[in-house]
Design an enzyme around this catalytic site. Structure first.
Site, PDB file in Angstrom:
ATOM      1  N   GLU A   8      24.194  -0.266 -71.776  1.00 28.96           N
ATOM      2  CA  GLU A   8      22.811   0.238 -71.918  1.00 28.96           C
ATOM      3  C   GLU A   8      21.844  -0.482 -70.992  1.00 28.96           C
ATOM      4  O   GLU A   8      20.699  -0.746 -71.362  1.00 28.96           O
ATOM      5  CB  GLU A   8      22.334   0.073 -73.371  1.00 28.96           C
ATOM      6  CG  GLU A   8      22.583   1.266 -74.223  1.00 28.96           C
ATOM      7  CD  GLU A   8      22.474   2.527 -73.440  1.00 28.96           C
ATOM      8  OE1 GLU A   8      21.426   2.761 -72.829  1.00 28.96           O
ATOM      9  OE2 GLU A   8      23.460   3.268 -73.404  1.00 28.96           O
TER      10      GLU A   8
HETATM   11  C1  LIG Z   1      32.693  -1.081 -73.610  1.00 30.90           C
HETATM   12  C2  LIG Z   1      31.745  -0.347 -72.730  1.00 30.90           C
HETATM   13  C3  LIG Z   1      31.145   0.815 -73.196  1.00 30.90           C
HETATM   14  C4  LIG Z   1      30.287   1.532 -72.366  1.00 30.90           C
HETATM   15  N1  LIG Z   1      29.764   2.728 -72.792  1.00 30.90           N
HETATM   16  C5  LIG Z   1      29.137   3.530 -71.906  1.00 30.90           C
HETATM   17  C6  LIG Z   1      28.789   4.874 -72.235  1.00 30.90           C
HETATM   18  O1  LIG Z   1      28.981   5.317 -73.373  1.00 30.90           O
HETATM   19  N2  LIG Z   1      28.247   5.666 -71.276  1.00 30.90           N
HETATM   20  C7  LIG Z   1      28.022   5.210 -70.015  1.00 30.90           C
HETATM   21  O2  LIG Z   1      27.549   5.977 -69.185  1.00 30.90           O
HETATM   22  N3  LIG Z   1      28.305   3.929 -69.662  1.00 30.90           N
HETATM   23  C8  LIG Z   1      28.872   3.095 -70.573  1.00 30.90           C
HETATM   24  N4  LIG Z   1      29.203   1.810 -70.227  1.00 30.90           N
HETATM   25  C9  LIG Z   1      28.859   1.326 -68.908  1.00 30.90           C
HETATM   26  C10 LIG Z   1      27.762   0.264 -68.929  1.00 30.90           C
HETATM   27  O3  LIG Z   1      26.541   0.826 -69.274  1.00 30.90           O
HETATM   28  C11 LIG Z   1      27.757  -0.407 -67.531  1.00 30.90           C
HETATM   29  O4  LIG Z   1      28.935  -1.198 -67.477  1.00 30.90           O
HETATM   30  C12 LIG Z   1      26.528  -1.250 -67.296  1.00 30.90           C
HETATM   31  O5  LIG Z   1      25.395  -0.432 -67.181  1.00 30.90           O
HETATM   32  C13 LIG Z   1      26.640  -2.091 -66.013  1.00 30.90           C
HETATM   33  O6  LIG Z   1      27.122  -1.324 -64.944  1.00 30.90           O
HETATM   34  P1  LIG Z   1      28.362  -1.855 -64.102  1.00 30.90           P
HETATM   35  O7  LIG Z   1      29.442  -2.212 -65.049  1.00 30.90           O
HETATM   36  O8  LIG Z   1      28.702  -0.867 -63.052  1.00 30.90           O
HETATM   37  O9  LIG Z   1      27.865  -3.190 -63.423  1.00 30.90           O
HETATM   38  P2  LIG Z   1      27.039  -3.287 -62.039  1.00 30.90           P
HETATM   39  O10 LIG Z   1      25.965  -2.271 -62.037  1.00 30.90           O
HETATM   40  O11 LIG Z   1      27.995  -3.290 -60.924  1.00 30.90           O
HETATM   41  O12 LIG Z   1      26.377  -4.716 -62.178  1.00 30.90           O
HETATM   42  C14 LIG Z   1      27.105  -5.935 -61.942  1.00 30.90           C
HETATM   43  C15 LIG Z   1      26.167  -7.114 -62.141  1.00 30.90           C
HETATM   44  O13 LIG Z   1      25.105  -7.046 -61.171  1.00 30.90           O
HETATM   45  C16 LIG Z   1      23.859  -7.137 -61.835  1.00 30.90           C
HETATM   46  N5  LIG Z   1      22.869  -6.335 -61.122  1.00 30.90           N
HETATM   47  C17 LIG Z   1      22.972  -5.075 -60.667  1.00 30.90           C
HETATM   48  N6  LIG Z   1      21.835  -4.694 -60.084  1.00 30.90           N
HETATM   49  C18 LIG Z   1      20.975  -5.712 -60.176  1.00 30.90           C
HETATM   50  C19 LIG Z   1      19.632  -5.940 -59.787  1.00 30.90           C
HETATM   51  N7  LIG Z   1      18.904  -5.002 -59.179  1.00 30.90           N
HETATM   52  N8  LIG Z   1      19.063  -7.153 -60.040  1.00 30.90           N
HETATM   53  C20 LIG Z   1      19.766  -8.105 -60.679  1.00 30.90           C
HETATM   54  N9  LIG Z   1      21.040  -7.959 -61.085  1.00 30.90           N
HETATM   55  C21 LIG Z   1      21.636  -6.774 -60.837  1.00 30.90           C
HETATM   56  C22 LIG Z   1      24.101  -6.603 -63.235  1.00 30.90           C
HETATM   57  O14 LIG Z   1      23.131  -7.074 -64.155  1.00 30.90           O
HETATM   58  C23 LIG Z   1      25.500  -7.136 -63.509  1.00 30.90           C
HETATM   59  O15 LIG Z   1      25.422  -8.451 -63.978  1.00 30.90           O
HETATM   60  C24 LIG Z   1      30.015   1.054 -71.065  1.00 30.90           C
HETATM   61  C25 LIG Z   1      30.595  -0.141 -70.625  1.00 30.90           C
HETATM   62  C26 LIG Z   1      31.458  -0.820 -71.423  1.00 30.90           C
HETATM   63  C27 LIG Z   1      32.114  -2.065 -70.890  1.00 30.90           C
END
Ligand SMILES: Cc1cc2nc3c(=O)[nH]c(=O)nc-3n(C[C@H](O)[C@H](O)[C@H](O)COP(=O)(O)OP(=O)(O)OC[C@H]3O[C@@H](n4cnc5c(N)ncnc54)[C@H](O)[C@@H]3O)c2cc1C
Length: 596
Positions: free
Chosen positions: A443
């Site tokens: 989220e």
């Molecule tokens: C168990 C689980 C359930 C989930 N359920 C859903 C769901 O129902 N629907 C759905 O659509 N998604 C879902 N997700 C996805 C989840 O919302 C994303 O994993 C999350 O938003 C982060 O995206 P990412 O994993 O691609 O990390 P990334 O976006 O690659 O981020 C990696 C790191 O970089 C940091 N970062 C990125 N951009 C910036 C910035 N501008 N400034 C500072 N830091 C930054 C982030 O904070 C993070 O620490 C789920 C994930 C998990 C693990």
């Protein structure tokens, strides 16, 4: 496996003594009939359902997890989940706060919110199935066409069908502007959607007859980035006009993830191979429509943090009273035993009180925000609705990030109370720590929540929303500033209020020169604001408790002690956080990436 008893006394304290919910609801024509008895009755029934039906499945669901059958692309949830969902639907729980026009019971969100706390304490993984459905309901209720609402909302409200949110793709999570799923318009007004989504919670399961996926994708003429995203409703089974199930839509689960926690919830890779969907909220307006879902979900994730904090605390407390190790430093306390119960030791008390204070602070805070949401949606006066909306917007990232960060600390401290037994699966404490960790990530990670608070909610409007909330804090300070008995709470609250004002101005000035300054300050800044909010609520709770501490009801003695602990032991963290926030971006940005 452990225990869960719904904290009804504290919920009622927050509802009736702190927030005066009954009086507040009288101002909202839709909820004017809701009185304290109705609220208490729903909470009591909710407490029974969650502790008797959901809690017994929490540990077994974690051990068993979900099963994916590659051949049929189906997912089976852990033993007992489906039956519990049937009971949940039959009891009418999904409809609690939904619109009566679509079969809902029309109760205020502030009540639903407390019910979600109990569900999350009992079983977070299970609760995510109906939790996501509620988000889908909110989104369709706000942005669906009348035809879509008539067809789909009654099914979501009854719980017959569930919902999901399909945003994330393998190359894009935070930055949704990168998403690639495509939607091609068809002559009949529908769209064919192709793409691959990952990490979709409750994407496939066996608990409901149909699943309504809310999918973000791009139209062929979409502008690049986040301005070119549209939202589509993509049902697992295409419904006939009468609501019966039609053809299977090609949106299928390719695999489920092995993960650290919430094993009972299916985290699915979803493949869309020309799946039929219908647009919601207009072309390229998907993020706007999805924000309704995302905001509901962010508050929901805060409730997950609160739920886990509470249940971890309850169990650690029972253990600390029972487990005997060593003697008290100040002299033997249980002479009839070979050692004293560990609750005599100051640091065990610190751990327990940390969880207790974080649970009670979060409960007051979340209930307050839910009440503001009820006002935003239903108050007859437009100015009041606007003020409430501003507060909800300001506080939503704080609910999401502050409560879930604290829940990670609290569950970990509660595990520590058990010593080595906390690390052993049998006691159930390590599950709470594992389950709590995801709440800081999905989220929108807690970093992203912090950027949202500082950048969009505070700096972008020149601090107007923060000032409005600050004015409420200031009014409380002025009203009670001359009461000596309250000075131990009012003085630090006023001091922190001043510091937040100065800190906000300083970061605003610095980030005007260099945007990295906001990025470097955002995370400690959100925690400082979170503490300001908790200090405000604990000061109010302490005021009530002080007046009633001699009433004979020990609840008030306990509340006062918790407030004192909060001000003495948790609030002082702000001194360090403010120094961190002020230290700027230079030390973070000095190193070239290849020198790390
Ligand atoms: C168990 C689980 C359930 C989930 N359920 C859903 C769901 O129902 N629907 C759905 O659509 N998604 C879902 N997700 C996805 C989840 O919302 C994303 O994993 C999350 O938003 C982060 O995206 P990412 O994993 O691609 O990390 P990334 O976006 O690659 O981020 C990696 C790191 O970089 C940091 N970062 C990125 N951009 C910036 C910035 N501008 N400034 C500072 N830091 C930054 C982030 O904070 C993070 O620490 C789920 C994930 C998990 C693990």
């Amino acid at each position: 496996m452990g225990q869960y008893v719904a904290p009804l006394r504290d919920m009622q304290f927050v509802m009736h003594e702190l927030l005066h919910v009954e009086d507040e609801l009288k101002q909202l024509p839709k909820h004017a009939e809701i009185d304290a008895d109705i609220i208490n009755q729903v909470l009591e029934e909710g407490g029974k359902f969650t502790s008797e039906v959901l809690f017994p499945l929490n540990h077994s669901g974690d051990r068993e997890g979900c099963h994916h059958d590659k051949a049929t692309q189906t997912v089976t949830t852990p033993k007992g989940y489906k039956e519990a969902y049937k009971q949940y639907v039959e009891a009418g729980w999904p409809a609690l706060s939904c619109d009566p026009e679509f079969g809902g019971q029309g109760l205020p969100l502030v009540i639903n919110n407390s019910f979600y706390e109990m569900m999350n304490s009992s079983n977070q993984a299970w609760t995510m199935y109906p939790g996501l459905s509620h988000g889908a309901y909110e989104c369709l209720h706000a942005h669906g066409t009348p035809e879509q609402q008539a067809l789909y909302l009654p099914k979501l409200v009854s719980g017959e069908w569930t919902g999901t949110m399909c945003l994330t793709e393998s190359h894009c999570g935070t930055d949704l502007g990168l998403l690639r799923s495509k939607a091609v318009p068809q002559e009949d007004g529908s769209y064919k959607i192709t793409g691959s989504k990952i990490f979709i919670s409750a994407g496939e399961h066996d608990m409901s007859a149909n699943i309504l996926h809310l999918v973000l994708a791009r139209l062929p003429d979409a502008p690049e980035g986040s301005k070119g995203i549209s939202l589509f409703l993509v049902p697992k089974f295409l419904p006939n006009a009468d609501g019966s199930l039609g053809a299977r839509n090609p949106i299928t689960c390719g695999a489920i993830e092995e993960k650290m926690g919430i094993h009972g919830n299916s985290t699915c890779q979803m493949n869309l191979d020309g799946a039929t969907g219908w647009i919601i909220g207009g072309p390229h307006k998907g993020l706007n429509a999805m924000f309704v879902f995302m905001n509901a979900a962010r508050l929901g994730v805060g409730m997950q943090g609160l739920g886990l904090t509470e249940v971890a605390y309850q169990n650690a407390l029972v253990y600390a009273k029972d487990r005997i190790q060593m003697r008290s430093l100040s002299g033997i306390k249980a002479a009839d035993k070979p050692a004293d119960p560990i609750i005599v030791h100051p640091d065990v008390r610190r751990m327990l009180l940390t969880a207790k204070a974080y649970a009670e602070g979060a409960r007051a805070f979340c209930s307050y925000v839910a009440l503001q949401l009820d006002k935003e949606l239903n108050h007859p006066d437009e100015a009041v609705r606007k003020d409430a909306a501003d507060e909800v917007a300001l506080l939503t990232p704080v609910v999401k990030a502050f409560i879930t960060d604290n829940a990670w600390t609290a569950t970990s401290e509660c595990m520590q109370v058990y010593g080595g037994h906390g690390f052993i699966a049998e006691w159930g404490m390590e599950q709470y720590v594992r389950d709590a960790r995801i709440n800081m990530i999905y989220e929108g990670t807690n970093t992203i929540q912090s950027l949202d608070l500082l950048g969009r909610k505070v700096l972008m409007d020149g601090g107007a929303k923060l000032k409005k909330f600050g004015a409420k804090v200031q009014a409380f300070i002025e009203e009670n500033g001359t009461d000596d008995a309250l000075s131990e709470f009012i003085t630090p609250l006023a001091d922190l209020g001043d510091k937040v004002t100065k800190l906000t101005m300083e970061i605003g000035m610095k980030s005007f020169q260099n945007q990295d300054e906001a990025g470097a300050a955002a995370v400690p800044y959100l925690r400082v604001v979170g503490h300001l909010v908790y200090a405000y609520f604990f000061a109010q709770m302490a005021k009530i408790a002080l007046a009633k501490q001699d009433s004979g009801d020990k609840f008030y003695v306990s509340k006062l002690a918790t407030a004192r602990f909060y001000f003495a032991r948790l609030l002082p963290e702000t001194a360090m956080l403010i120094r961190q926030a002020r230290s700027g971006s230079a030390t973070l940005m000095a190193l070239d990436a290849d020198l790390f």
